[in-house]
Motif scaffolding. Structure first.
Motif, short mmCIF file in Angstrom:
data_model
loop_
_atom_site.label_atom_id
_atom_site.label_comp_id
_atom_site.label_asym_id
_atom_site.label_seq_id
_atom_site.Cartn_x
_atom_site.Cartn_y
_atom_site.Cartn_z
N UNK A 306 0.29 -9.36 38.50
CA UNK A 306 -0.08 -8.41 37.43
C UNK A 306 0.98 -8.43 36.33
N UNK A 384 -3.06 -6.67 41.51
CA UNK A 384 -3.10 -5.21 41.72
C UNK A 384 -2.52 -4.54 40.49
N UNK A 385 -3.35 -3.74 39.86
CA UNK A 385 -2.96 -3.14 38.58
C UNK A 385 -3.00 -1.62 38.65
N UNK A 386 -2.44 -0.99 37.64
CA UNK A 386 -2.53 0.47 37.56
C UNK A 386 -3.99 0.91 37.51
N UNK A 388 -6.50 -0.42 39.08
CA UNK A 388 -7.05 -0.36 40.44
C UNK A 388 -6.73 0.99 41.05
#
Lengths: 397, 397
Positions: A306, A384-386, A388
């Protein structure tokens, strides 16, 4: 983009009122006018949805007529009532199209642990039965109606030209997390007018799923409801039960499954990167799979991607706890073609260039090579991001 | 808050220039004036740091004099040079305090895959050797110097009053993710003036770690460098090698380890909740552990807790893929004392009240009960927040 259905298939989508809010399609039918050979592959989660239990028992099967899917409620962890509701959905479809309920497969996706509003659903199934249509417009609506947090519908088709004539294989799926917020699950329906048998279909589908839907991971949380169903109605009159036709047909099913699976990762919740993980040089495919899945499921690997951070130690250390015997000097790693670690020794590399490559490419390629043998796997995941976290932090309440 | 050291222990902390930036303590010594019985427990990751390899070989041991720890670089995935550097750190400490290098244990935490600036470190060790002090101020500095993304230093002490006199057990640890960004790892040093043997210490430490440091998970990514070392210098002259003293001593070591482990979870990266997971009624402790860890590591469970979302289906479905044979009707679940799922049937509950309870309490209690036997575990984890992603998305570059 319009995706044609195989001969003899019709679809419909209606608003049953399961998804919260109004004017949202949430119930779809995928129906064949002729009986189908049918096969299925389902979640291995021991806590599984009632539709999984009901459909699994009915497959493989020589007389299936289609699939009913609702979105917005997974009908999972719902006890005996859940089983009765799943059966009732199939029975309602059977009444609408004129076949035994047992010839209908059922899938549900959505929140776990709530009873279905079964009366609304049965009413909606009656309405949908009146609207069945072979058009691409209808199929597109059906593909949209089964979406949960998906941002686009997922359809794939292949035309296969064989000695005996042409067959078409068309698939549709949904899924944006292994379990999406509030809702759940990867679901897929693959339809074909090829002539086949339940046994041949099951073999082709199991092989196709092993290399596609079972080689993707968004968050590692195994759904209660994952289901992929393959229906072959034979209306092309092209026999795909033996010889070269069987091989080519299986290959085409695998292609459709692979493309559908990749569409799920491309639509992974909140993701900003599409990550392909190749693990090669292992003692077996199984060991390669374990390593790839452990790397794919690491929150630290996913957050590094990410952030376009070539923090390769996270990848190598994930391989170290995958449960596969290995020594550091047996491991080498490339990311986006840049050599980072070779035979247990870190390599000098241009970190700024590596980070730039990760930031500017949506596609990330992790290439992890061992020295044990010829076992290998290709696996796909997302970062995996904020977003998500935001998508998953607040749903049922 | 000041935490006293046991008799005969001294600490020091200096700036070695390993952590990026200036004026940052990053090297600590924990030294006993008398030889110690010593034991250790280390990561099971097959890709492990050079200090783990070097220290593991030296334990258990009857003549240890202390531990040197640097933060900012894990000295992991660094090949043969990494081993030589870890040995050089121990040798330098031995020269500074006057003992063989083999009597010193080494730990490193930080980015993986970079060679240590070993000359800077050796110079710093010489300086630190001059500054050893038994004061709480010095110990507090040492506890801070080993922090990476930790937001507070972690120290715990116990005074144990036995028939033969009093002993003190004092522990220090660091860690805010299993592997923290750029940096890495959980490290712990527990010091005592009790008189013990390496074998008795190893037994006590292994048991203590099994129920504490091995029952916590921030992100499920197993570090290359996790190490817990127990040093007993005997200067209290209270024999804890047998009888009731041995039992009480082991219990106190377990208490210290437990409190240290919980401090790590309380400081978990970006976390907004402290989650205790009780899994009871299993066939064995091992099966309970598998279920608890699978629940703790689920991104969907962790994001639901972050969002104060009583989305209990995520918890039950995680139990379903933990690799433990179970049926839904054998499972019941309470969250914060609210019954949500009983014997496979969802219960009616006040979702707003449940959400309020989760939002207003930093402590979350997941109580998962099976009907298989008496195996149980208590496990701790944190939730998954946008801040965790932000902290981990961009570090090495």
């Amino acid at each position: 983009m319009t995706t044609p259905l195989p001969a003899g298939f019709q679809t419909a989508a209606v608003e049953a009122g399961v998804k919260p809010g109004t004017s949202r399609l949430d119930l779809a039918l995928f129906i064949s006018e002729a009986p189908c050979a049918a096969a299925g592959v389902f979640t291995t989660n021991l806590v599984c949805g009632a539709p999984v239990k009901v459909s699994r028992e009915r497959l493989p099967r020589g007389t299936a007529r289609g699939v009913v899917i609702n979105a917005g409620n997974a009908n999972a962890c719902t006890g005996e009532q859940g089983i009765r509701d799943a059966q009732a959905m199939a029975t309602a479809v059977g009444q609408a199209i004129g076949c035994p309920g047992e010839d209908i497969l059922v899938c549900s996706t959505g929140v776990i642990g709530r009873l279905l509003p079964i009366e609304k659903i049965v009413t909606a199934i009656g309405v949908a039965g009146e609207q069945l249509s072979p058009t691409t417009e209808s199929f597109d609506k059906a593909a949209r109606s089964i979406m949960t947090t998906d941002t686009f519908p997922k359809q794939v088709t292949r035309e296969l030209h064989l000695a005996g004539g042409s067959v078409r294989i068309t698939g549709v799926c949904k899924g944006a997390a292994m379990i999406a917020p509030n809702m759940a699950t990867m679901l897929g329906v693959i339809m074909t007018d090829a002539k086949s048998s339940p046994e041949v279909l099951q073999e082709a589908l199991s092989a196709a799923v092993a290399d596609s839907f079972n080689c993707i991971s968004v968050d590692g949380h195994e759904s209660t409801s994952d289901s992929v169903i393959l229906l072959a109605n034979g209306l092309s009159h092209v026999d795909c039960t033996g010889g070269e036709a069987k091989v080519l047909f299986a290959k085409a099913v695998a292609d459709v499954a692979m493309e559908l699976a990749q569409l799920i990762i491309k639509d992974a919740e909140g993701a900003s990167h599409f990550v392909t993980i190749d693990v090669t040089g292992c003692r077996s495919r199984e060991e390669a799979f374990k390593i790839a899945k452990t790397v794919a499921d690491s929150a630290l690997v996913k957050t590094a991607i990410c952030g376009a951070d070539p923090n390769w130690g996270r990848i190598v250390s994930a391989a170290g706890y995958a449960g596969v015997p290995l020594k550091e000097e047996e491991v080498s790693l490339w990311v986006n073609g840049i050599a980072l670690y070779e035979s247990g020794v870190p390599l000098a590399f241009d970190a700024a260039a590596a980070s730039k490559s990760m930031r500017e490419n949506r596609d990330i390629h992790i290439d992890l090579r061992l020295t044990h043998g010829n076992g290998s796997i290709r696996f796909w995941t997302s970062d995996l991001t904020k977003e998500y976290v935001a998508l998953n932090a607040d749903y049922t309440t």
